[in-house]
Motif scaffolding. Structure first.
Motif, PDB file in Angstrom:
ATOM      1  N   PRO A   1      11.630  12.630 -18.955  1.00  0.00           N
ATOM      2  CA  PRO A   1      10.589  11.626 -19.199  1.00  0.00           C
ATOM      3  C   PRO A   1       9.224  12.279 -19.383  1.00  0.00           C
ATOM      4  O   PRO A   1       8.283  11.629 -19.762  1.00  0.00           O
ATOM      5  CB  PRO A   1      10.604  10.778 -17.929  1.00  0.00           C
ATOM      6  CG  PRO A   1      11.537  11.410 -16.980  1.00  0.00           C
ATOM      7  CD  PRO A   1      12.233  12.551 -17.646  1.00  0.00           C
ATOM      8  N   LEU A   2       9.122  13.550 -19.104  1.00  0.00           N
ATOM      9  CA  LEU A   2       7.828  14.215 -19.198  1.00  0.00           C
ATOM     10  C   LEU A   2       7.826  15.300 -20.255  1.00  0.00           C
ATOM     11  O   LEU A   2       6.988  16.184 -20.249  1.00  0.00           O
ATOM     12  CB  LEU A   2       7.458  14.815 -17.846  1.00  0.00           C
ATOM     13  CG  LEU A   2       7.330  13.796 -16.723  1.00  0.00           C
ATOM     14  CD1 LEU A   2       7.058  14.488 -15.415  1.00  0.00           C
ATOM     15  CD2 LEU A   2       6.225  12.823 -17.028  1.00  0.00           C
TER      16      LEU A   2
ATOM     17  N   GLU B   1       8.130  13.781 -25.584  1.00  0.00           N
ATOM     18  CA  GLU B   1       8.704  12.806 -26.512  1.00  0.00           C
ATOM     19  C   GLU B   1       9.241  11.649 -25.673  1.00  0.00           C
ATOM     20  O   GLU B   1       9.878  11.885 -24.649  1.00  0.00           O
ATOM     21  CB  GLU B   1       9.876  13.427 -27.284  1.00  0.00           C
ATOM     22  CG  GLU B   1       9.465  14.470 -28.288  1.00  0.00           C
ATOM     23  CD  GLU B   1       8.665  13.878 -29.424  1.00  0.00           C
ATOM     24  OE1 GLU B   1       8.991  12.755 -29.868  1.00  0.00           O
ATOM     25  OE2 GLU B   1       7.696  14.518 -29.859  1.00  0.00           O
ATOM     26  N   PRO B   2       9.028  10.386 -26.147  1.00  0.00           N
ATOM     27  CA  PRO B   2       9.574   9.278 -25.351  1.00  0.00           C
ATOM     28  C   PRO B   2      11.083   9.420 -25.162  1.00  0.00           C
ATOM     29  O   PRO B   2      11.794   9.833 -26.075  1.00  0.00           O
ATOM     30  CB  PRO B   2       9.227   8.046 -26.174  1.00  0.00           C
ATOM     31  CG  PRO B   2       8.096   8.468 -27.053  1.00  0.00           C
ATOM     32  CD  PRO B   2       8.292   9.937 -27.312  1.00  0.00           C
ATOM     33  N   ILE B   3      11.546   9.092 -23.993  1.00  0.00           N
ATOM     34  CA  ILE B   3      12.954   9.183 -23.638  1.00  0.00           C
ATOM     35  C   ILE B   3      13.739   8.057 -24.333  1.00  0.00           C
ATOM     36  O   ILE B   3      13.224   6.951 -24.516  1.00  0.00           O
ATOM     37  CB  ILE B   3      13.069   9.088 -22.098  1.00  0.00           C
ATOM     38  CG1 ILE B   3      14.446   9.433 -21.603  1.00  0.00           C
ATOM     39  CG2 ILE B   3      12.628   7.734 -21.582  1.00  0.00           C
ATOM     40  CD1 ILE B   3      14.500   9.523 -20.059  1.00  0.00           C
ATOM     41  N   GLU B   4      14.971   8.355 -24.762  1.00  0.00           N
ATOM     42  CA  GLU B   4      15.814   7.331 -25.399  1.00  0.00           C
ATOM     43  C   GLU B   4      16.352   6.367 -24.346  1.00  0.00           C
ATOM     44  O   GLU B   4      16.549   6.744 -23.193  1.00  0.00           O
ATOM     45  CB  GLU B   4      17.015   7.999 -26.082  1.00  0.00           C
ATOM     46  CG  GLU B   4      16.673   8.889 -27.245  1.00  0.00           C
ATOM     47  CD  GLU B   4      16.168   8.093 -28.435  1.00  0.00           C
ATOM     48  OE1 GLU B   4      16.592   6.921 -28.593  1.00  0.00           O
ATOM     49  OE2 GLU B   4      15.349   8.628 -29.193  1.00  0.00           O
ATOM     50  N   ARG B   5      16.682   5.140 -24.809  1.00  0.00           N
ATOM     51  CA  ARG B   5      17.154   4.117 -23.887  1.00  0.00           C
ATOM     52  C   ARG B   5      18.404   4.564 -23.120  1.00  0.00           C
ATOM     53  O   ARG B   5      18.483   4.434 -21.906  1.00  0.00           O
ATOM     54  CB  ARG B   5      17.452   2.827 -24.674  1.00  0.00           C
ATOM     55  CG  ARG B   5      17.756   1.616 -23.817  1.00  0.00           C
ATOM     56  CD  ARG B   5      18.167   0.439 -24.695  1.00  0.00           C
ATOM     57  NE  ARG B   5      17.134   0.151 -25.698  1.00  0.00           N
ATOM     58  CZ  ARG B   5      16.190  -0.786 -25.546  1.00  0.00           C
ATOM     59  NH1 ARG B   5      16.163  -1.507 -24.440  1.00  0.00           N
ATOM     60  NH2 ARG B   5      15.293  -1.002 -26.485  1.00  0.00           N
TER      61      ARG B   5
ATOM     62  N   ALA C   1      17.579   7.183 -20.577  1.00  0.00           N
ATOM     63  CA  ALA C   1      16.841   6.575 -19.459  1.00  0.00           C
ATOM     64  C   ALA C   1      17.810   5.868 -18.527  1.00  0.00           C
ATOM     65  O   ALA C   1      17.670   5.925 -17.302  1.00  0.00           O
ATOM     66  CB  ALA C   1      15.792   5.593 -19.987  1.00  0.00           C
TER      67      ALA C   1
END
Lengths: 126, 126
Positions: free
Chosen positions: A18-19, A22-26, A29
């Protein structure tokens, strides 16, 4: 909620941190949240801690009920959740099953929560 | 369940690390479990990830609803839980509140999950 024993093994760090920038994929997550949910319980944190500090780093249910003040079925339930999340491994010997931590699983979670810059420093230090 | 904003600030690592070699105390386990519960949700992990990768590392609710596909009240609810757990900080500017990660909070959790030997190596590398 489903705990998958291989959840951590399937995770590759750059995709799911998460850090990592890049945004984390669903789906990633959801996997990471499942493992964190297994950790996010006071009795289970104490169990991990007791097992880690036990002689030779392993313990059976019989060693764990008294220090936690919980019944054997309750302790077994928590141990099962931790094992299914890939945080503990279980070995049957005689009538008892013995549990020990999976250090790589805990290290993976710690790494996932470490920002990429610090991670590079840590890797260089290993 | 109660989330306490200062939960992480009150933690001192040798006392509460589940992997520090000494069993974790009940009260410390409850505090750490509370913070891990705040983290252990797919929408909240994605929110942290989106905020971290946003320009200048900050975002308001208005930036976050579309990428997550969630309503503004739902996003606000998750942001409040993360803020109360000490994982996000919030600054009101004009009509919007802007959120950014508290890197030390995330680093503290990562450290707590790192066995003491590795932690010593990491500290030496800093």
């Amino acid at each position: 909620m489903e705990y998958v024993g291989t959840a951590l093994a399937e995770m590759t760090m750059p995709q799911i941190s998460p850090l990592a920038g890049e945004p984390i994929e669903r789906a990633d997550a959801e996997r990471l949240a499942g493992v964190l949910k297994a950790l996010a319980d006071p009795a289970r944190l104490r169990l991990l801690s007791l097992i880690q500090s036990a002689p030779e780093g392993e313990a059976c249910v019989c060693d764990l009920t008294a220090p936690l003040g919980l019944s054997q079925p309750t302790v077994s339930h928590h141990l099962r959740i931790l094992t299914e999340a890939g945080l503990l491994e279980r070995e049957k010997r005689g009538v008892w099953a013995y549990y020990r931590l999976v250090p790589s699983a805990i290290a993976t979670i710690a790494d996932l929560l470490t920002p990429p810059r610090k991670r590079a420093t840590k890797k260089a230090a290993r």
